[in-house]
Design a protein around this motif. Structure first.
Motif, mmCIF file in Angstrom:
data_model
loop_
_atom_site.group_PDB
_atom_site.id
_atom_site.type_symbol
_atom_site.label_atom_id
_atom_site.label_comp_id
_atom_site.label_asym_id
_atom_site.label_seq_id
_atom_site.Cartn_x
_atom_site.Cartn_y
_atom_site.Cartn_z
ATOM 1 N N ILE A 179 87.459 25.951 -1.876
ATOM 2 C CA ILE A 179 86.429 24.986 -1.478
ATOM 3 C C ILE A 179 85.770 25.500 -0.201
ATOM 4 O O ILE A 179 86.436 25.954 0.734
ATOM 5 C CB ILE A 179 86.981 23.555 -1.295
ATOM 6 N N VAL A 180 84.431 25.465 -0.199
ATOM 7 C CA VAL A 180 83.648 26.006 0.915
ATOM 8 C C VAL A 180 82.539 25.022 1.249
ATOM 9 O O VAL A 180 82.103 24.228 0.395
ATOM 10 C CB VAL A 180 83.035 27.383 0.554
ATOM 11 N N PRO A 181 82.023 25.032 2.488
ATOM 12 C CA PRO A 181 80.831 24.233 2.801
ATOM 13 C C PRO A 181 79.657 24.701 1.940
ATOM 14 O O PRO A 181 79.582 25.874 1.555
ATOM 15 C CB PRO A 181 80.585 24.515 4.285
ATOM 16 N N THR A 182 78.753 23.815 1.637
ATOM 17 C CA THR A 182 77.626 24.176 0.759
ATOM 18 C C THR A 182 76.739 25.268 1.372
ATOM 19 O O THR A 182 76.049 25.979 0.645
ATOM 20 C CB THR A 182 76.767 22.940 0.459
ATOM 21 N N ASP A 183 76.755 25.415 2.702
ATOM 22 C CA ASP A 183 75.932 26.461 3.329
ATOM 23 C C ASP A 183 76.732 27.738 3.592
ATOM 24 O O ASP A 183 76.261 28.643 4.283
ATOM 25 C CB ASP A 183 75.316 25.948 4.640
ATOM 26 N N SER A 184 77.934 27.842 3.037
ATOM 27 C CA SER A 184 78.757 29.036 3.224
ATOM 28 C C SER A 184 78.140 30.222 2.481
ATOM 29 O O SER A 184 77.555 30.063 1.400
ATOM 30 C CB SER A 184 80.176 28.786 2.703
ATOM 31 N N PRO A 185 78.261 31.436 3.014
ATOM 32 C CA PRO A 185 77.772 32.620 2.287
ATOM 33 C C PRO A 185 78.531 32.861 0.979
ATOM 34 O O PRO A 185 78.063 33.623 0.129
ATOM 35 C CB PRO A 185 78.004 33.772 3.284
ATOM 36 N N LEU A 186 79.691 32.185 0.809
ATOM 37 C CA LEU A 186 80.445 32.334 -0.436
ATOM 38 C C LEU A 186 79.978 31.362 -1.520
ATOM 39 O O LEU A 186 80.375 31.496 -2.678
ATOM 40 C CB LEU A 186 81.945 32.096 -0.163
ATOM 41 N N ALA A 187 79.149 30.393 -1.153
ATOM 42 C CA ALA A 187 78.692 29.388 -2.112
ATOM 43 C C ALA A 187 77.564 29.935 -2.979
ATOM 44 O O ALA A 187 76.814 30.826 -2.583
ATOM 45 C CB ALA A 187 78.221 28.142 -1.372
ATOM 46 N N GLY A 188 77.462 29.406 -4.195
ATOM 47 C CA GLY A 188 76.342 29.715 -5.070
ATOM 48 C C GLY A 188 76.354 31.093 -5.674
ATOM 49 O O GLY A 188 75.327 31.557 -6.189
ATOM 50 N N ARG A 189 77.480 31.789 -5.656
ATOM 51 C CA ARG A 189 77.548 33.137 -6.211
ATOM 52 C C ARG A 189 77.960 33.087 -7.679
ATOM 53 O O ARG A 189 78.637 32.166 -8.124
ATOM 54 C CB ARG A 189 78.540 33.983 -5.412
#
Length: 312
Positions: A179-189
């Motif tokens: 689980i990551v914050p929505t603005d994390s560079p790991l999100a949306g990949r």
């Protein structure tokens, strides 16, 4: 030691030895057991005569008492004997009560929140007079110790269990997610990050437990070290800190709670071995019809709703 000397050993002697070892004082041991100090002294002396060894070092004055090497050796057996007697006492109570009375269940937070509500509702339809008493802990070893000692009748556990006289059936395969914050560079990949990438992030972890140990072991095997910035025993706290942008977290999917859209859940596939959840009981203890039914209902509920239970 002559075998017939053991006939002089009584359970109260072993309880006195346990109390003296725990409190390092005859006076405090007496208070804990509701005896006089002289009674504790007499019981230890009787135990020493029965086994033919000095068991307690009595330095005198305010200095703490301690066990001799023989005392420490006997204490291990005393702990096992007392635990079995407690289990026997629980067995007799369960046998007497039949389908009424208490059913003591060990559990931990995620099971309590996601599995127990539906399970207890179904169980109460069949056994309305059974009072379910929950014994919660974040530590798997503690839950297993309560089960072995007769403090609970059943317990949810994480597999594999420690070596103990315990039977267990598997209920759920609970995958780990990131689980990551929505603005994390790991999100949306499109693809999940590697363990090395995750290790470079500030990590919200649990206070030491088997789940956290499994995560730490997997990351170190990948050749990285964890950057843990906060630890908590509470699933909601871990998730809330991630949502606030403090860090990321690797958590069992069953721990996830409804979110406000502040974080993203990333499926990891086979990057980490899943957490295996079971329900266990003492193999040498009598199981009431209510206890057997609780296990059967847990298996049925998990089999029928496995996807929903571990859905993000």
């Amino acid at each position: 030691m002559e075998p017939d000397r053991l006939l002089g050993v009584e359970l109260r002697h072993l309880l006195a030895l346990q109390a003296v070892a725990e409190h390092s004082s005859f006076a405090r041991a007496a208070k804990a057991l509701g005896y006089t100090q002289s009674a504790i002294s007499q019981q230890i002396a009787a135990l020493e005569r029965a086994v033919g060894e000095k068991l307690v070092v009595r330095p005198g004055g305010p200095r703490p008492v301690s066990l001799t090497e023989a005392g420490e050796l006997l204490l291990k057996h005393a702990d096992a004997i007392v635990a079995r007697m407690k289990a026997a006492q629980a067995d007799l109570a369960a046998f007497t009560q039949g389908e009424a009375g208490p059913l003591r269940v060990g559990t931990y937070q995620s099971v309590s929140a996601r599995l127990l509500p539906a399970l207890v509702r179904r169980f109460k339809e069949q056994f309305p007079h059974v009072n379910i008493q929950l014994s919660e802990s974040a530590l798997e070893d503690e839950l297993e110790a309560r089960l072995e000692g007769g403090d609970v009748d059943l317990s949810f556990v994480m597999l594999p269990i420690n070596e103990a006289p315990i039977e267990v059936v598997q209920l759920l395969v609970d995958p780990y997610v990131l689980i990551v914050p929505t603005d994390s560079p790991l999100a949306g990949r499109a693809k999940p990050p590697s363990l090395r990438e995750i290790a470079r992030q500030p990590l919200i972890g649990y206070v030491q437990c088997r789940s956290m140990a499994a995560i730490e072991t997997a990351i170190r095997r990948a050749g990285a070290e964890l950057n843990i910035v906060f630890r908590s025993e509470d699933n909601g706290t871990v998730q809330g800190l991630v949502g606030a942008g403090i860090g990321v977290a690797l958590v069992p999917q069953l721990t996830l709670q409804t979110t406000d859209g502040s974080l993203e859940v990333i499926q990891l596939g086979d990057l980490l071995p899943p957490r295996l959840i079971g329900i266990a009981w003492h193999r040498d203890r009598y199981r009431t019809p209510a206890a057997r039914a609780f296990v059967d209902l847990a298996q049925t509920l998990c089999a029928d709703n496995a996807h929903e239970l571990v859905a993000a």
